[in-house]
Design an enzyme around this catalytic site. Structure first.
Site, PDB file in Angstrom:
ATOM      1  N   GLU A 140       0.845  -1.204   0.000  1.00  0.00           N
ATOM      2  CA  GLU A 140       0.000   0.000   0.000  1.00  0.00           C
ATOM      3  C   GLU A 140       0.878   1.251   0.000  1.00  0.00           C
ATOM      4  O   GLU A 140       2.039   1.190   0.374  1.00  0.00           O
ATOM      5  CB  GLU A 140      -0.927   0.005   1.218  1.00  0.00           C
ATOM      6  CG  GLU A 140      -0.187  -0.029   2.540  1.00  0.00           C
ATOM      7  CD  GLU A 140      -1.095  -0.378   3.729  1.00  0.00           C
ATOM      8  OE1 GLU A 140      -2.279  -0.041   3.677  1.00  0.00           O
ATOM      9  OE2 GLU A 140      -0.596  -0.966   4.687  1.00  0.00           O
ATOM     10  N   LYS A 174       2.534   4.611   1.283  1.00  0.00           N
ATOM     11  CA  LYS A 174       2.825   5.127   2.621  1.00  0.00           C
ATOM     12  C   LYS A 174       2.434   6.599   2.630  1.00  0.00           C
ATOM     13  O   LYS A 174       3.093   7.450   2.040  1.00  0.00           O
ATOM     14  CB  LYS A 174       4.303   4.970   2.969  1.00  0.00           C
ATOM     15  CG  LYS A 174       4.589   5.462   4.363  1.00  0.00           C
ATOM     16  CD  LYS A 174       5.938   5.014   4.868  1.00  0.00           C
ATOM     17  CE  LYS A 174       6.097   5.396   6.325  1.00  0.00           C
ATOM     18  NZ  LYS A 174       5.982   6.838   6.574  1.00  0.00           N
ATOM     19  N   ASP A 200       1.786  10.358   3.821  1.00  0.00           N
ATOM     20  CA  ASP A 200       2.578  11.283   4.618  1.00  0.00           C
ATOM     21  C   ASP A 200       1.614  12.149   5.420  1.00  0.00           C
ATOM     22  O   ASP A 200       1.256  13.243   5.011  1.00  0.00           O
ATOM     23  CB  ASP A 200       3.438  12.135   3.680  1.00  0.00           C
ATOM     24  CG  ASP A 200       4.711  12.554   4.367  1.00  0.00           C
ATOM     25  OD1 ASP A 200       4.943  12.122   5.509  1.00  0.00           O
ATOM     26  OD2 ASP A 200       5.475  13.319   3.750  1.00  0.00           O
ATOM     27  N   TYR A 254      -5.271   1.483   7.811  1.00  0.00           N
ATOM     28  CA  TYR A 254      -4.302   0.475   7.377  1.00  0.00           C
ATOM     29  C   TYR A 254      -4.040  -0.617   8.417  1.00  0.00           C
ATOM     30  O   TYR A 254      -3.205  -1.476   8.205  1.00  0.00           O
ATOM     31  CB  TYR A 254      -2.992   1.108   6.924  1.00  0.00           C
ATOM     32  CG  TYR A 254      -2.333   2.030   7.932  1.00  0.00           C
ATOM     33  CD1 TYR A 254      -1.845   1.551   9.141  1.00  0.00           C
ATOM     34  CD2 TYR A 254      -2.169   3.379   7.635  1.00  0.00           C
ATOM     35  CE1 TYR A 254      -1.235   2.388  10.046  1.00  0.00           C
ATOM     36  CE2 TYR A 254      -1.565   4.229   8.535  1.00  0.00           C
ATOM     37  CZ  TYR A 254      -1.104   3.731   9.739  1.00  0.00           C
ATOM     38  OH  TYR A 254      -0.504   4.564  10.636  1.00  0.00           O
ATOM     39  N   LYS A 268      11.049   3.540   1.240  1.00  0.00           N
ATOM     40  CA  LYS A 268      10.924   4.984   1.028  1.00  0.00           C
ATOM     41  C   LYS A 268      11.334   5.381  -0.393  1.00  0.00           C
ATOM     42  O   LYS A 268      12.253   4.808  -0.975  1.00  0.00           O
ATOM     43  CB  LYS A 268      11.823   5.735   2.034  1.00  0.00           C
ATOM     44  CG  LYS A 268      11.522   5.422   3.488  1.00  0.00           C
ATOM     45  CD  LYS A 268      10.200   5.995   3.944  1.00  0.00           C
ATOM     46  CE  LYS A 268      10.295   7.437   4.319  1.00  0.00           C
ATOM     47  NZ  LYS A 268      10.666   7.652   5.721  1.00  0.00           N
ATOM     48  N   CYS A 324      19.354  46.143 -15.949  1.00  0.00           N
ATOM     49  CA  CYS A 324      19.428  44.763 -16.436  1.00  0.00           C
ATOM     50  C   CYS A 324      20.874  44.265 -16.389  1.00  0.00           C
ATOM     51  O   CYS A 324      21.776  44.935 -16.897  1.00  0.00           O
ATOM     52  CB  CYS A 324      18.899  44.711 -17.873  1.00  0.00           C
ATOM     53  SG  CYS A 324      19.192  43.132 -18.675  1.00  0.00           S
ATOM     54  N   CYS A 338      22.196  43.973 -20.196  1.00  0.00           N
ATOM     55  CA  CYS A 338      22.383  45.091 -21.122  1.00  0.00           C
ATOM     56  C   CYS A 338      22.442  46.449 -20.436  1.00  0.00           C
ATOM     57  O   CYS A 338      22.690  47.461 -21.094  1.00  0.00           O
ATOM     58  CB  CYS A 338      21.280  45.094 -22.180  1.00  0.00           C
ATOM     59  SG  CYS A 338      19.663  45.561 -21.533  1.00  0.00           S
ATOM     60  N   CYS A 377      13.361  43.921 -17.889  1.00  0.00           N
ATOM     61  CA  CYS A 377      14.372  44.732 -18.560  1.00  0.00           C
ATOM     62  C   CYS A 377      13.659  45.486 -19.672  1.00  0.00           C
ATOM     63  O   CYS A 377      12.860  44.910 -20.412  1.00  0.00           O
ATOM     64  CB  CYS A 377      15.447  43.819 -19.130  1.00  0.00           C
ATOM     65  SG  CYS A 377      16.370  44.558 -20.483  1.00  0.00           S
ATOM     66  N   CYS A 430      18.656  44.094 -25.804  1.00  0.00           N
ATOM     67  CA  CYS A 430      19.237  43.339 -24.700  1.00  0.00           C
ATOM     68  C   CYS A 430      19.700  41.974 -25.213  1.00  0.00           C
ATOM     69  O   CYS A 430      18.896  41.201 -25.741  1.00  0.00           O
ATOM     70  CB  CYS A 430      18.203  43.160 -23.590  1.00  0.00           C
ATOM     71  SG  CYS A 430      18.741  42.009 -22.308  1.00  0.00           S
TER      72      CYS A 430
HETATM   73  C1  9MJ Z   1       1.150   4.835   6.283  1.00  0.00           C
HETATM   74  N1  9MJ Z   1       1.756   5.821   6.936  1.00  0.00           N
HETATM   75  O1  9MJ Z   1       0.594   5.029   5.227  1.00  0.00           O
HETATM   76  C2  9MJ Z   1       1.455   1.954   8.281  1.00  0.00           C
HETATM   77  N2  9MJ Z   1       1.184   3.534   6.878  1.00  0.00           N
HETATM   78  O2  9MJ Z   1       1.530  -0.030   9.653  1.00  0.00           O
HETATM   79  C3  9MJ Z   1       0.691   2.382   6.324  1.00  0.00           C
HETATM   80  N3  9MJ Z   1       1.650   3.236   8.101  1.00  0.00           N
HETATM   81  C4  9MJ Z   1       1.794   1.253   9.496  1.00  0.00           C
HETATM   82  N4  9MJ Z   1       0.860   1.397   7.205  1.00  0.00           N
HETATM   83  C5  9MJ Z   1       1.974  -0.381  10.885  1.00  0.00           C
HETATM   84  N5  9MJ Z   1       0.131   2.308   5.096  1.00  0.00           N
HETATM   85  C6  9MJ Z   1       2.506   0.703  11.468  1.00  0.00           C
HETATM   86  C7  9MJ Z   1       2.387   1.753  10.592  1.00  0.00           C
END
Ligand code: 9MJ
Length: 676
Positions: free
Chosen positions: A117, A119, A121, A229, A318, A412, A415, A430, A436
Site C-alpha cells: 500500500e 505510505k 505522509d 491500514y 521509502k 538589467c 544590457c 528589462c 538586450c
Molecule cells: C502509512 N503511513 O501510510 C502503516 N502507513 O503499519 C501504512 N503506516 C503502518 N501502514 C503499521 N500504510 C505501522 C504503521
C-alpha cells in the site's frame, strides 16, 4: 420523550442520516460522488433544521454532530492498550530483498505473500469503535500514549461516526493515517496567502497542525481525509486470516481503505509495486513518501514478531527524498525572452529527488521576500518529479551573521537598460527589448523551438555561438547561414551543418499559427496564435488589426491586444517579418480559417484534474471550437482523457480502458496545431 416526536419526523431524520452517510462513503471511500456538493449540503441542512426543531432527535453519531464540541484547554492523554508501532525503513532494493529473505528463512517457506500500500505522509491515529459508534480518536504520540483528539477526528467527514453493515466486534480499534489531499492543501494555502497569513510548507505539517487544534471548529475547516491500514485492540478470535481480508471487512463497515492496496507475491512483487507507484506518485491526489509491504497472513505475522517498536513483518520502502537542505551561495538574476527578470538561487550542490541540484528558481522578488530567503541562508530545496527545483523556505534558525537580503537590480544585468516594475505586476522587466542580448538570445531560441518553427538541431549552445560570432543578428539571418559557416563552429562537422541547413529549409514551410507563435509576441501563446489566424484571415490583416479588432477575438483582452498591436507597430519587427518572407518562409494564409476549425470533429474528450494555464471551462470551449465533443464520463468511445494535476478516478478509468491520456502540454499542442 420520544412519544412527542411525530413518526414521520423520526423516519425522515433516519432517512437523511442514511443518505448523508451513504454520500460520505461515495465521496471518501470510493472517490465517486453521485451528487453535487450543493445537494449534499441541502441534505445536511434539512437534518440540522429537523434536529433544531426536535432536539430529542440528536444523537452523538448524527452527521450534524461533527462539529459541536467546545474548544478544549488542553488535550487529555490516551494510553494505547496495544502500542502503536512504527515501521522500519528500506531505502534500497537490497533492503527489501533482505526483508523478504529474513521472512522466508524464519517461516521456512518460499512463497511469501504481502499486502502492499502507499505510505501516506500524514499523521497516524487510532479510532476506537464501541457498538459501531466512534467513541475515541487518539494520536500516536510516542506509541505508548498519545493525545485524545476525539472532537477533532469527528469533524473529518471520511471517518464514519457510526459503522455500516454488520458483524463488527463490539469493541475494536482501527488505525490509519489522517492526511490532507493535495488539492485541499493548495486551496488552503491560497486562501492563507490572500489573507496574508502563514502558509504551510507541506501537506504533512498541515495535517498535523490541523488535527492538533484545540478548537474543533478550526479542524473542521481544514480539508482532512483518512485511510485505514491496521488495527489495535481487536478480539483475536474475530480476526480473519489476512491483512487484506481485514481491510475488506473495514471497507464493508464504511471505513475508507486506500484503493491502491494490492496483494502481491515475493520480493519481486514488492519491487514491481514500488516502481509502478513511484512512476504514478505525482498523479495521486495525496502525498506519499514510499510504499509499505506487510506480510499477508496474520499467523505469519505472529510468527515473525517484533523488534523494539517495529514489526518484523512489515517495512516502509521509502522514495528518494524530494527535499533537502543546502546553502544559497548567491542570488543571480536571469533575463527571459520577454525581459522578465527571474531571481535564481545558486546553491551548494545537493542530491535531491534523484539528481544533483545546483540552481533553483525563486520565481520573483515578491516570492524571495515572502519566503525571506537571503544570500548565505540555509534553505530547504525541493525537486519533485521532473519539476524545476525550487527553494521551499529558508531556515532562519540557521541564518549566518553574513546573510544578505536580495535586491532586484535597477539595471538589467545583461544590457544595463532600466528595469521596470509594472503596476500591479510582481515581475520586474528589462526595458531593453531586442537590444538586450539576453532577450535577443531567448527570442531566437524560442523562434527555433519545437512548438514554434521546429528547427531541428538548433539548440541553445549553437544559438550562443551564432550570436557570439555575430553570424546571426535577426531570426531571418538563420536562413542565410551556409554549411561552410556552420561546419566551423564548435562541436559541428560537415554532416551536422548540412543537417541543420536542411532543417532550416524544411522549417520554411510552416503554418500561420506556428509563425505567429514563433514571433514571441508577449502573452501570445499557441492558443492565441491559433485564434488570431482563425479569426483574422492572413498575416496582413493581423498586422493591420487595431486593438478593438483584436479584442473581438476569443481570449484576447485589452492587455494582450495592446501587446499585439505594439509589436506590429515596431518598424523593426515588420522588417524582420518582411525579411523572413523574402528568405522563403511561407504558409497557407487560410489554413487555420473556418474550414480548419473542425480539426477535432468526431473526437470525444474528457477533462479531469486541474490545468495550470487554463480553466476546465476554457479548455472545453477551445476543444468545442475545434469541433470536439466534451463529455463528463470516460468510456471506450472516449478519444482522449486530458489529465491535469490531482486527476482522480477518471484517469484511473482511462488507464483501465486503454484510452489515450493527454497531459496539459499535450492538450495545448493539440489546441495549437491540431496534432500532438
Ligand atoms: C502509512 N503511513 O501510510 C502503516 N502507513 O503499519 C501504512 N503506516 C503502518 N501502514 C503499521 N500504510 C505501522 C504503521
Amino acid at each position: 420523550m420520544s412519544t412527542e416526536l411525530p413518526p414521520e419526523v423520526v423516519r425522515r431524520a433516519a432517512e437523511l442520516r442514511k443518505q448523508i452517510e451513504y454520500h460520505n462513503r461515495r465521496y471518501y471511500q470510493f472517490d465517486e460522488p453521485v451528487i453535487a456538493d450543493a445537494e449534499y449540503d441541502a441534505l445536511l441542512r434539512e437534518l440540522q433544521a429537523l434536529e433544531r426543531e426536535y432536539p430529542e432527535l440528536q444523537t452523538p453519531d448524527s452527521p450534524t454532530q461533527r462539529v459541536g464540541a467546545a474548544p478544549l484547554a488542553a488535550f487529555a492523554e490516551v494510553r494505547h492498550e496495544v502500542p502503536m508501532l512504527s515501521l522500519d525503513n528500506a531505502f534500497e532494493d537490497g533492503d527489501v530483498l533482505d526483508f523478504d529473505r529474513r521472512i522466508r528463512e524464519k517461516l521456512e517457506r518460499d512463497d511469501t505473500e504481502y499486502l502492499a500500500e502507499p505510505k501516506l505522509d500524514g499523521l497516524a491515529v487510532s479510532l476506537l469503535y464501541e457498538d459501531g459508534v466512534l467513541v475515541r480518536g487518539a494520536t500516536r504520540g510516542d506509541g505508548h500514549s498519545g493525545e485524545d483528539v476525539t472532537h477533532n477526528v469527528r469533524t473529518i467527514r471520511a471517518i464514519p461516526l457510526r459503522l455500516s453493515g454488520s458483524g463488527y466486534p463490539q469493541r475494536f480499534e482501527v488505525r490509519g493515517e489522517v492526511f490532507m489531499p493535495k488539492t485541499g492543501f493548495e486551496a488552503m494555502n491560497r486562501k492563507a496567502l490572500e489573507a496574508g497569513e502563514k502558509v504551510f510548507v507541506n501537506p504533512r505539517n498541515a495535517a498535523a497542525g490541523s488535527l492538533r487544534q484545540l478548537d474543533p471548529a478550526a479542524t473542521a475547516a481544514r480539508p482532512l481525509a483518512f485511510y485505514c491500514y491496521g488495527y489495535g485492540v481487536y478480539p483475536a478470535e474475530a480476526l480473519p486470516a489476512t491483512q487484506y481480508e481485514l481491510m475488506e471487512r473495514f471497507r464493508n463497515w464504511g471505513l475508507p481503505i486506500n484503493p491502491e492496496i494490492r496483494q502481491i507475491r515475493g520480493a519481486q512483487g514488492c519491487l514491481d509495486y514500488y516502481r509502478d507507484l513511484m512512476a504514478r506518485r505525482h498523479g495521486l491526489p495525496y502525498e506519499i513518501d514510499g510504499v509499505v509491504y506487510k506480510l499477508g497472513r496474520f499467523d505469519w505475522q505472529a510468527e515473525m514478531g517484533y523488534v523494539a517498536r517495529a514489526p518484523r513483518w512489515a517495512v516502509a520502502h521509502k522514495f528518494p527524498a524530494e527535499e533537502a537542505t543546502t546553502r544559497v551561495l548567491a542570488i543571480e538574476v536571469q533575463v527571459g525572452r520577454t525581459g522578465a527578470l527571474t531571481p535564481v538561487a545558486r546553491l551548494e550542490s545537493v542530491f535531491v529527488g534523484g539528481v544533483t541540484v545546483t540552481n533553483a528558481t525563486l520565481h520573483n522578488a515578491d516570492e524571495v521576500r515572502r519566503k525571506d530567503i537571503r544570500i548565505n541562508d540555509w534553505v530547504v530545496v525541493r525537486r519533485a518529479g521532473d519539476v524545476i527545483p525550487e527553494v521551499v523556505k529558508s531556515i532562519p534558525e540557521r541564518r549566518p551573521a553574513d546573510a544578505a537580503e536580495f535586491v532586484m537590480p535597477a539595471h538589467c544585468p545583461a544590457c544595463g537598460s532600466e528595469v521596470e516594475l509594472e503596476e500591479g505586476e510582481a515581475i520586474a522587466r528589462c526595458s531593453g527589448g531586442l537590444y538586450c542580448p539576453a532577450q535577443h538570445k531567448e527570442a531566437i531560441k524560442h523562434f527555433a523551438s519545437r512548438r514554434a518553427m521546429d528547427i531541428e538541431g538548433l539548440g541553445d549552445k549553437l544559438v550562443d555561438q551564432l550570436l557570439e560570432r555575430r553570424l546571426v543578428d535577426t531570426v531571418a539571418d538563420l536562413y542565410r547561414l551556409t554549411v561552410e559557416q556552420l561546419a566551423e563552429l564548435e562541436r559541428m562537422g560537415i554532416k551536422s551543418a548540412e543537417n541543420l541547413v536542411a532543417a532550416l529549409e524544411k522549417s520554411k514551410a510552416t503554418t500561420l499559427p506556428r509563425f505567429l507563435y514563433a514571433l514571441g509576441i508577449r502573452e501570445v501563446g499557441e492558443v492565441t496564435a491559433r485564434n488570431l489566424a482563425l479569426h483574422l484571415h492572413g498575416l496582413d490583416s493581423i498586422i493591420a488589426a487595431d486593438e478593438d479588432a483584436l479584442q473581438a477575438i476569443p481570449d484576447v483582452g485589452p492587455t494582450m491586444a495592446a501587446h499585439i498591436a505594439a509589436f506590429f507597430r515596431q518598424p523593426h519587427n515588420l522588417e524582420v517579418i518582411r525579411d523572413l518572407r523574402a528568405v522563403g518562409l511561407h504558409w497557407q494564409e487560410t489554413e487555420a480559417g473556418p474550414a480548419g476549425a473542425q480539426l477535432l470533429a468526431g473526437k470525444t474528450f474528457v477533462l479531469t484534474g486541474t490545468l495550470e494555464s487554463l480553466t476546465r471551462d476554457q479548455a472545453k470551449e477551445k476543444l468545442q471550437a475545434l469541433g470536439a465533443k466534451v463529455s463528463g464520463s470516460v468510456s471506450k468511445k472516449t478519444s482522449y482523457v486530458v489529465a491535469g494535476t490531482e486527476a482522480g478516478s477518471k484517469l484511473a478509468k482511462a488507464q483501465e480502458l486503454g484510452v489515450e491520456i493527454l497531459d496539459e502540454s499535450g492538450l495545448l499542442a493539440l489546441l495549437g496545431n491540431g496534432e500532438i
